[in-house]
Design an enzyme around this catalytic site. Structure first.
Site, PDB file in Angstrom:
ATOM      1  N   ASP A  28      27.267   5.391  -8.238  1.00  0.00           N
ATOM      2  CA  ASP A  28      28.276   6.129  -9.014  1.00  0.00           C
ATOM      3  C   ASP A  28      27.810   6.489 -10.425  1.00  0.00           C
ATOM      4  OD1 ASP A  28      29.949   5.817  -6.818  1.00  0.00           O
ATOM      5  OD2 ASP A  28      30.729   3.916  -7.577  1.00  0.00           O
ATOM      6  N   LYS A  31      25.344  11.213  -9.606  1.00  0.00           N
ATOM      7  CA  LYS A  31      24.348  11.982  -8.842  1.00  0.00           C
ATOM      8  C   LYS A  31      24.895  13.370  -8.492  1.00  0.00           C
ATOM      9  CE  LYS A  31      24.167   8.412  -6.058  1.00  0.00           C
ATOM     10  NZ  LYS A  31      24.837   7.392  -6.887  1.00  0.00           N
ATOM     11  N   GLY A  55      30.182   8.513  -2.405  1.00  0.00           N
ATOM     12  CA  GLY A  55      31.133   9.522  -2.855  1.00  0.00           C
ATOM     13  C   GLY A  55      30.537  10.200  -4.068  1.00  0.00           C
ATOM     14  N   HIS A  56      30.179  11.465  -3.918  1.00  0.00           N
ATOM     15  CA  HIS A  56      29.527  12.210  -5.006  1.00  0.00           C
ATOM     16  C   HIS A  56      30.456  13.320  -5.476  1.00  0.00           C
ATOM     17  CE1 HIS A  56      25.297  10.897  -3.428  1.00  0.00           C
ATOM     18  NE2 HIS A  56      26.102   9.889  -3.664  1.00  0.00           N
ATOM     19  N   GLN A 257      24.016   5.766  -3.242  1.00  0.00           N
ATOM     20  CA  GLN A 257      24.089   4.427  -3.848  1.00  0.00           C
ATOM     21  C   GLN A 257      23.166   4.366  -5.072  1.00  0.00           C
ATOM     22  OE1 GLN A 257      23.503   4.401  -0.103  1.00  0.00           O
ATOM     23  NE2 GLN A 257      25.682   4.788  -0.210  1.00  0.00           N
TER      24      GLN A 257
END
Ligand code: GDP
Ligand code: IMO
Ligand code: MG
Length: 473
Positions: A28, A31, A55-56, A257
């Protein structure tokens, strides 16, 4: 100011051929924001490992996208390829594809492993028996286990063949039926607790419904998803990606990650089930040979630290400052909505990530958020069992005992994003206020010294969530 000014600045940093970006902490870091900034300079986007646990966030043209499995470049209508090293949840994948204007850009390698409802149940099971990691409960660990043990593997290709799918699902469920039944009982008992923690319910195997019905419903669900995904399923994406690379197209491989969550070199066992370093992420994309050694190895670094789930976190702030960072930084999981743990920037941990993650260029995010804190601190060393060290312990139990040695930094000034971005086009980091600049310099020097990587540099600083809210060195 002509639009091209920013472009000509990135040109100094943009890779030839293939570049990779990974998280340099516990995930987080931003990215998705990095991909937004670089989207216009790349032709093809790749995700090569992980799955719905990530989750991006991409924020562009007034719209916010959350990508879990699809490469973030899909928001920019460019070919977005998912390679064999990933594991996917097919239904979620289809839903996720619908948020982009042109889902036809998404290409899925047929060798990717499929996560079933049973994998998710077993992920939940692992979280209930005293060895909890705080996973996303997306079924990641059990799906990667199926990949590694090979006998229980279900691939994207199998989604298109009902007979094979039925055999493989039945095999998996029968092998794991004792745990699945036990998980059913646990789920019933813990329904209230789960609802309180807003965890997704796990659809369970119960003796009353019977194993055949359970398997049938999984097969129906997966076969249905397979039919919807069929136009996007491609045999071997490596051939195509390597051809693109050879023809001079620029490719961005997007890690998931962070290095400290890497299965092998992260804070084991509080890690994810795949490899997350730049080297591994590139290799999983089949593109190592085409990587730009000078400009292609990027790590996104948050100006403070966050972590979701369990595991050691030496600089964690369990106080009002931690809460302030969480609120101002909107530190809530993109995948699970869980509150992220927050703490000071940790140079010891991040330097370890630079070495193990093979990172050369840093993209520092959330400097704007840090301005909310009166007295920011930087962790420059640990004290472990009375001894000072700058070596990151590889044993999570030792890391639990690490007390951070903190040095104060000057209060980061509030920033007018528009002015700074405009001035940054000409003046680079000099557009940033003095304490922000000093902070960035401290972080860069510490990371260079502690990692022993002399050519590591912070090349860009992000001061807001939207594409372009960035200053380049
Ligand atoms: P990822 O998993 O590394 O892509 O990061 P996430 O998207 O899960 O979390 C990063 C969050 O920070 C998202 O909400 C981003 O929109 C946001 N973000 C990224 N960079 C910045 C920044 O420089 N400033 C602020 N305020 N927010 C940022
Ligand atoms: P992005 O790509 C932050 C964490 C989980 C848990 C551990 C294992 O958005 O940076 P898993 O479900 O993978 O078995 O969980 O890893 N985790 C992440 N934390 N960002 C992520 O992805 C993460 N993906 C997994 O919280 O601690
Ligand atoms: Mg994320």
């Amino acid at each position: 100011m002509p639009k091209n000014d920013l472009d000509s600045l990135w040109v100094r940093y943009i890779w030839k051929g293939v570049g990779v970006v990974v998280g340099s902490q516990w995930g987080d870091e931003g990215k998705g924001k990095f991909v937004s900034d670089l989207a216009q300079y790349n032709d093809i986007f790749v995700r090569s490992q992980g799955g719905p646990n990530s989750g991006h966030t991409v924020m562009v043209n007034g719209k916010k996208y959350a990508f879990h499995q699809v490469p973030s470049g899909a928001a920019f209508r460019k070919p977005s390829v998912m390679t064999a090293g990933m594991v996917v949840n097919p239904n979620l994948l289809y839903d996720e594809m619908q948020q982009v204007d042109d889902p036809s850009v998404v290409l899925i390698d047929s060798r990717i492993a499929v996560i079933t409802r049973a994998h998710r149940a077993l992920d939940g099971y692992g979280e209930t028996n005293g060895t909890a990691i705080g996973t996303t409960r997306q079924g990641m660990g059990p799906a990667y286990e199926s990949k590694a043990n090979r006998r229980e593997l279900i691939t994207v290709r199998d989604l298109l063949d009902r007979q094979t799918l039925a055999e493989k699902v039945a095999n998996y469920v029968h092998v794991h039926q004792a745990q699945l039944l036990e998980m059913g009982e646990i789920e019933k008992k813990t329904a209230e607790e789960r609802a309180r923690r807003e965890l997704a319910p796990i659809e369970i195997l119960s003796p009353a419904n019977g194993i055949d019905e359970y398997c049938d419903s999984i097969v129906e669900e997966l076969f249905g998803a397979g039919q919807k995904l069929a136009p996007h399923i491609a045999g071997d994406t490596s051939i195509m990606l390597q051809q693109f690379a050879r023809s001079g197209k620029r490719i961005l491989v997007e890690g998931a990650q962070g290095v400290l969550l890497d299965r092998d070199v992260g804070t084991v066992p509080y890690v994810t089930s795949s490899r997350t370093t730049a080297g591994a992420t590139l290799a999983d994309a089949g593109l190592s040979r085409y990587a730009d050694r000078e400009n292609g190895f990027w790590g996104v670094i948050k100006a403070y630290t966050t972590r979701v789930g369990g595991g050691p976190f030496p600089t964690e702030l369990k106080n009002s400052t931690g809460e302030l960072l969480r609120q101002k930084g909107l530190e809530f999981g993109t995948t699970t909505g869980r509150a992220r743990r927050t703490g000071w920037f940790d140079a010891v941990a991040t330097a370890y990530a630079i070495i193990n993650g093979e990172i050369l260029k840093g993209y520092l995010t959330k400097m704007d958020v840090l301005s909310a804190v009166k007295k920011p601190m930087i962790c420059v060393a640990y004290e472990i069992d009375g001894k000072r060290t700058t070596q990151f312990p590889t044993d999570a139990r030792v890391l639990e005992r690490a007390i951070p040695v903190l040095e104060p930094a000057g209060r980061i000034e509030r920033m007018n994003r528009r002015d700074i971005v405009n001035s940054g086009r000409k003046n680079g980091f000099n557009a940033l206020p003095p304490n922000a600049r000093a902070y960035i310099e401290s972080v860069e020097t510490l990371l260079r010294d502690l990692s022993g990587v002399p050519d590591f540099e912070i090349s860009a600083v992000s001061i807001g969530p939207w594409k372009g809210q960035t200053v380049l060195k």
